[in-house]
Design a protein around this motif. Structure first.
Motif, PDB file in Angstrom:
ATOM      1  N   PHE A  95      95.043 129.403 -66.463  1.00  0.00           N
ATOM      2  CA  PHE A  95      94.440 128.218 -65.844  1.00  0.00           C
ATOM      3  C   PHE A  95      95.335 127.033 -66.167  1.00  0.00           C
ATOM      4  CE2 PHE A  95      91.423 124.574 -66.203  1.00  0.00           C
ATOM      5  CZ  PHE A  95      91.076 124.500 -64.857  1.00  0.00           C
ATOM      6  N   SER A  96      95.752 126.290 -65.144  1.00  0.00           N
ATOM      7  CA  SER A  96      96.761 125.243 -65.333  1.00  0.00           C
ATOM      8  C   SER A  96      96.404 123.946 -64.607  1.00  0.00           C
ATOM      9  CB  SER A  96      98.132 125.735 -64.836  1.00  0.00           C
ATOM     10  OG  SER A  96      98.569 126.852 -65.550  1.00  0.00           O
ATOM     11  N   PRO A  97      95.527 123.103 -65.177  1.00  0.00           N
ATOM     12  CA  PRO A  97      95.353 121.762 -64.611  1.00  0.00           C
ATOM     13  C   PRO A  97      96.676 121.011 -64.690  1.00  0.00           C
ATOM     14  CG  PRO A  97      94.301 121.938 -66.761  1.00  0.00           C
ATOM     15  CD  PRO A  97      94.726 123.313 -66.396  1.00  0.00           C
ATOM     16  N   LEU A 137      95.371 114.540 -60.527  1.00  0.00           N
ATOM     17  CA  LEU A 137      95.032 115.753 -61.265  1.00  0.00           C
ATOM     18  C   LEU A 137      94.774 116.866 -60.257  1.00  0.00           C
ATOM     19  CD1 LEU A 137      94.464 117.096 -63.990  1.00  0.00           C
ATOM     20  CD2 LEU A 137      92.058 116.411 -63.725  1.00  0.00           C
ATOM     21  N   ARG A 138      95.582 117.924 -60.341  1.00  0.00           N
ATOM     22  CA  ARG A 138      95.480 119.044 -59.407  1.00  0.00           C
ATOM     23  C   ARG A 138      95.173 120.336 -60.169  1.00  0.00           C
ATOM     24  NH1 ARG A 138      94.736 116.021 -54.988  1.00  0.00           N
ATOM     25  NH2 ARG A 138      96.598 114.862 -54.342  1.00  0.00           N
ATOM     26  N   LEU A 139      94.774 121.361 -59.432  1.00  0.00           N
ATOM     27  CA  LEU A 139      94.361 122.628 -60.021  1.00  0.00           C
ATOM     28  C   LEU A 139      95.455 123.677 -59.886  1.00  0.00           C
ATOM     29  CD1 LEU A 139      92.146 124.549 -61.188  1.00  0.00           C
ATOM     30  CD2 LEU A 139      91.477 124.992 -58.819  1.00  0.00           C
ATOM     31  N   GLY A 140      95.604 124.497 -60.916  1.00  0.00           N
ATOM     32  CA  GLY A 140      96.449 125.677 -60.838  1.00  0.00           C
ATOM     33  C   GLY A 140      95.752 126.832 -61.531  1.00  0.00           C
ATOM     34  N   GLY A 178     104.268 136.545 -61.742  1.00  0.00           N
ATOM     35  CA  GLY A 178     102.850 136.542 -61.437  1.00  0.00           C
ATOM     36  C   GLY A 178     102.580 135.967 -60.059  1.00  0.00           C
ATOM     37  N   LEU A 179     101.368 135.526 -59.865  1.00  0.00           N
ATOM     38  CA  LEU A 179     100.964 134.890 -58.607  1.00  0.00           C
ATOM     39  C   LEU A 179     100.010 133.750 -58.941  1.00  0.00           C
ATOM     40  CD1 LEU A 179     101.136 134.934 -55.510  1.00  0.00           C
ATOM     41  CD2 LEU A 179      99.106 136.402 -55.516  1.00  0.00           C
ATOM     42  N   MET A 180     100.433 132.517 -58.651  1.00  0.00           N
ATOM     43  CA  MET A 180      99.653 131.330 -58.975  1.00  0.00           C
ATOM     44  C   MET A 180      99.232 130.601 -57.702  1.00  0.00           C
ATOM     45  SD  MET A 180      99.396 130.973 -62.324  1.00  0.00           S
ATOM     46  CE  MET A 180      98.915 129.236 -62.427  1.00  0.00           C
ATOM     47  N   TYR A 181      98.021 130.087 -57.716  1.00  0.00           N
ATOM     48  CA  TYR A 181      97.580 129.124 -56.705  1.00  0.00           C
ATOM     49  C   TYR A 181      97.741 127.745 -57.321  1.00  0.00           C
ATOM     50  CZ  TYR A 181      94.322 126.105 -54.181  1.00  0.00           C
ATOM     51  OH  TYR A 181      93.756 125.062 -53.499  1.00  0.00           O
TER      52      TYR A 181
END
Length: 225
Positions: free
Chosen positions: A29-31, A53-56, A74-77
């Motif tokens: 989880f990467s804010p 501030l965005r979400l990852g 990996g695979l990140m959104y």
């Protein structure tokens, strides 16, 4: 012939089990504090109005080819972008040209594949190691919005952004061993966009030299198994 087939099958299964033993897969989880930087002529006065501030979030995997080195992917959104402002020229009815300032909030979502090398230290405390990460990432656009709108003047705002993005990745963090195969990790990653995301402003402002690129700093937390 049957013996050869059986030997080949056993060899394949042995190789697969070894490879899986060297692979650690987890959830991350990467804010992200996201911004933009610009390559543009001064006359446009492009500037970042503020960061956002965005979400990852995604799945990551570390393949160890030695005790202290791993290939990580990996695979990140990831959601990227910020508010930007720029100047454009407006011509009035009597032919007078005057500058006007515009502010847009850019939001672009990507599916991203990181391709990095991770270097791990020996234990700096019981069951705790540090890591350093360097490499790049390849992203493909999932959607895009301008001022939180998907359509402006009958046109989908996602079309304003290029389909692909490349980024440089630099990070550091720590891992804590929990039990035999579970690890908690946390760190900080700097994401520097290398490619132009813009497919709109250089046409709108008639400036082929204009480029807009993403920047971001993410706080990464996750668990590996």
């Amino acid at each position: 012939m049957q013996f050869k087939k059986l030997a080949f099958l056993l060899l394949f299964l042995g190789f697969s089990s070894t490879a899986m033993a060297q692979m650690e897969i987890g959830i991350q989880f990467s804010p992200t504090i996201s911004g933009n930087r610009f390559i543009a002529e001064d006359r446009h006065n492009f500037e970042k109005s503020n960061s956002a501030l965005r979400l990852g979030v995604g799945v990551v995997g570390d393949y160890f080819f030695s005790n202290n080195y791993a290939f990580s992917s990996g695979l990140m959104y990831r959601s990227k972008g910020s508010k930007i402002s720029y100047t454009y020229m407006v011509e009035s009815g009597d032919g007078v040209v005057t500058p006007a300032k515009e502010t847009d909030e850019l939001t672009v979502q990507y599916l991203e594949i990181p391709l990095t090398l991770k270097l791990f230290t020996n234990e700096v405390a019981p069951d705790i190691v540090l890591y350093f990460q360097v490499g790049g990432a390849l992203g493909t656009k999932v959607s895009g919005q301008v001022d939180q709108k998907k359509v402006i003047n009958g046109e989908k705002t996602a079309k304003r952004f290029n389909v692909f993005e490349t980024s440089a990745v630099l990070g550091t963090g720590a891992e804590m061993q929990l039990g035999q195969s579970t690890k908690l990790f946390g760190g900080v990653t700097y994401l520097r966009g290398l490619s132009n995301i813009d497919n709109y402003y250089k046409k709108q402002l008639n400036d082929k030299n204009l480029a807009i690129k993403n920047n971001g700093v993410s706080i990464d937390v996750g668990i590996k198994f």
